[in-house]
Design an enzyme around this catalytic site. Structure first.
Site, PDB file in Angstrom:
ATOM      1  N   ARG A  50      50.466 -19.101  67.245  1.00 31.77           N
ATOM      2  CA  ARG A  50      49.586 -18.457  66.393  1.00 31.77           C
ATOM      3  C   ARG A  50      48.844 -17.669  67.448  1.00 31.77           C
ATOM      4  O   ARG A  50      48.256 -16.418  67.164  1.00 31.77           O
ATOM      5  CB  ARG A  50      48.903 -19.058  65.369  1.00 31.77           C
ATOM      6  CG  ARG A  50      47.930 -18.497  64.661  1.00 31.77           C
ATOM      7  CD  ARG A  50      48.318 -17.036  63.953  1.00 31.77           C
ATOM      8  NE  ARG A  50      49.673 -16.887  63.355  1.00 31.77           N
ATOM      9  CZ  ARG A  50      50.428 -15.919  63.236  1.00 31.77           C
ATOM     10  NH1 ARG A  50      49.956 -14.841  63.685  1.00 31.77           N
ATOM     11  NH2 ARG A  50      51.509 -15.883  62.674  1.00 31.77           N
TER      12      ARG A  50
ATOM     13  N   GLU B 163      21.721  11.259  72.235  1.00 30.95           N
ATOM     14  CA  GLU B 163      22.128  11.664  71.037  1.00 30.95           C
ATOM     15  C   GLU B 163      21.419  12.728  70.216  1.00 30.95           C
ATOM     16  O   GLU B 163      20.042  12.540  70.116  1.00 30.95           O
ATOM     17  CB  GLU B 163      22.592  10.281  70.050  1.00 30.95           C
ATOM     18  CG  GLU B 163      22.891  10.768  68.687  1.00 30.95           C
ATOM     19  CD  GLU B 163      22.814   9.424  67.928  1.00 30.95           C
ATOM     20  OE1 GLU B 163      23.660   8.641  67.656  1.00 30.95           O
ATOM     21  OE2 GLU B 163      21.723   9.525  67.073  1.00 30.95           O
TER      22      GLU B 163
ATOM     23  N   ASP C   8      25.968  14.546  67.438  1.00 25.56           N
ATOM     24  CA  ASP C   8      26.542  13.429  66.380  1.00 25.56           C
ATOM     25  C   ASP C   8      26.552  14.192  65.115  1.00 25.56           C
ATOM     26  O   ASP C   8      25.761  14.958  64.736  1.00 25.56           O
ATOM     27  CB  ASP C   8      25.163  12.405  66.194  1.00 25.56           C
ATOM     28  CG  ASP C   8      25.520  11.319  65.378  1.00 25.56           C
ATOM     29  OD1 ASP C   8      26.848  10.846  65.374  1.00 25.56           O
ATOM     30  OD2 ASP C   8      24.492  11.000  64.706  1.00 25.56           O
TER      31      ASP C   8
END
Length: 279
Positions: A100, A195, A216
């Site tokens: 797993r 930004e 942005d």
């Protein structure tokens, strides 16, 4: 496989410890004879970009140092559904205990690499480069950014330390874009990403010394005008809400980069299994 800053042995040990706890694999210990051996094939039920096979193998080797592992494909390969990825032969108890952890890792990383390649394929010929982000699962950043590289993207910042990124909250506290950039420059930071969410922030950011502009949440017509205004003085990056449906139009605006958080934040796991047979 080498990933800078990633300790494979420590990752494998911690992951197995999480799964086995203090009691170990009680099911395999009770049900599987100590001397039983398995051979197994790991295969993909999806068409994927393969990623993480060496890490998956390390789980099996940690519990059975004598395990035989045969890699049938390489990380970065594009494979069809039904492709065999790896053959292993070793202690049945060890392989079942490690199964797993190994599958979780290769499924997750292949899922990221596969989604990344889909985005890369959409912007071929535009000249733009796909970037990932810091939107990663805590503790897995090095691995997930390895997966985006495997899928064809370029890594953005690895963390808070390797470049300044001045966002809207930094600007608000500093009192303006220019003041925030000036403070970063005064601190001696070489790479200053800013930004901007409106075109009128571009000139103040550049005048103060920004070295990279993150544009942005701008629509393509606005992005195209922003790129023209920047005029190649610094790299430009489009970011915010980018999807497979919109990335081509965004990349065609002339931006240097397009960053996509969902590569690591939202990629579905690949469907990969391990089929065992008694040796």
């Amino acid at each position: 496989m080498t990933i800078d800053g990633f300790d494979l042995a420590a990752f494998v040990a911690a992951t197995l410890a999480e799964d086995m706890g203090q009691g170990g694999d009680v099911t395999s210990a009770a049900v599987i004879p100590a001397d039983a051996r398995f051979d197994a094939v790991m295969d993909s039920r999806d068409a994927i970009i393969v990623c993480g096979l060496d890490i998956a193998a390390a789980f099996f080797r940690a519990l059975d140092p004598a395990v035989r592992v045969e890699m049938l494909v390489d990380d970065g390969d594009r494979v069809r559904a039904g492709t065999d990825l790896m053959r292993i032969d070793g202690s049945a108890r060890a392989l079942l205990t490690a199964e797993r952890s190994a599958l979780n890792t290769v499924q997750h990383l292949s899922g990221i690499a596969t989604m990344t390649r889909a985005y890369v394929d959409r912007i071929v010929g535009t000249g733009a480069t796909l970037l990932d982000t810091r939107k990663t699962i805590p503790g897995l950043r090095r691995l997930e950014k390895y997966a985006t590289r495997t899928g064809g993207a370029k890594n953005h910042r690895m963390g808070l330390w390797d470049a300044a990124m001045i966002k809207d909250n930094h600007v608000a506290v500093a009192g303006g874009v220019g003041e925030a950039v000036a403070r970063a420059r005064a601190a001696g930071i070489a790479d200053i990403i800013v930004e901007v969410d409106s075109v009128d922030q571009i000139e103040p950011a550049l005048a103060a010394g920004a070295t990279h502009l993150l544009l942005d949440n701008m629509l393509p017509p606005v992005l195209r005008g922003a790129v023209t205004l920047v005029g190649g003085r610094v790299p430009t990056e489009a970011s915010g809400g980018v999807t497979l449906e919109t990335i081509r139009a965004i990349a065609e605006t002339g931006v240097t980069y397009v960053s996509v958080g969902r590569l690591t934040q939202s990629a579905p796991a690949a469907d990969i299994g391990l089929d065992f047979h008694l040796s």
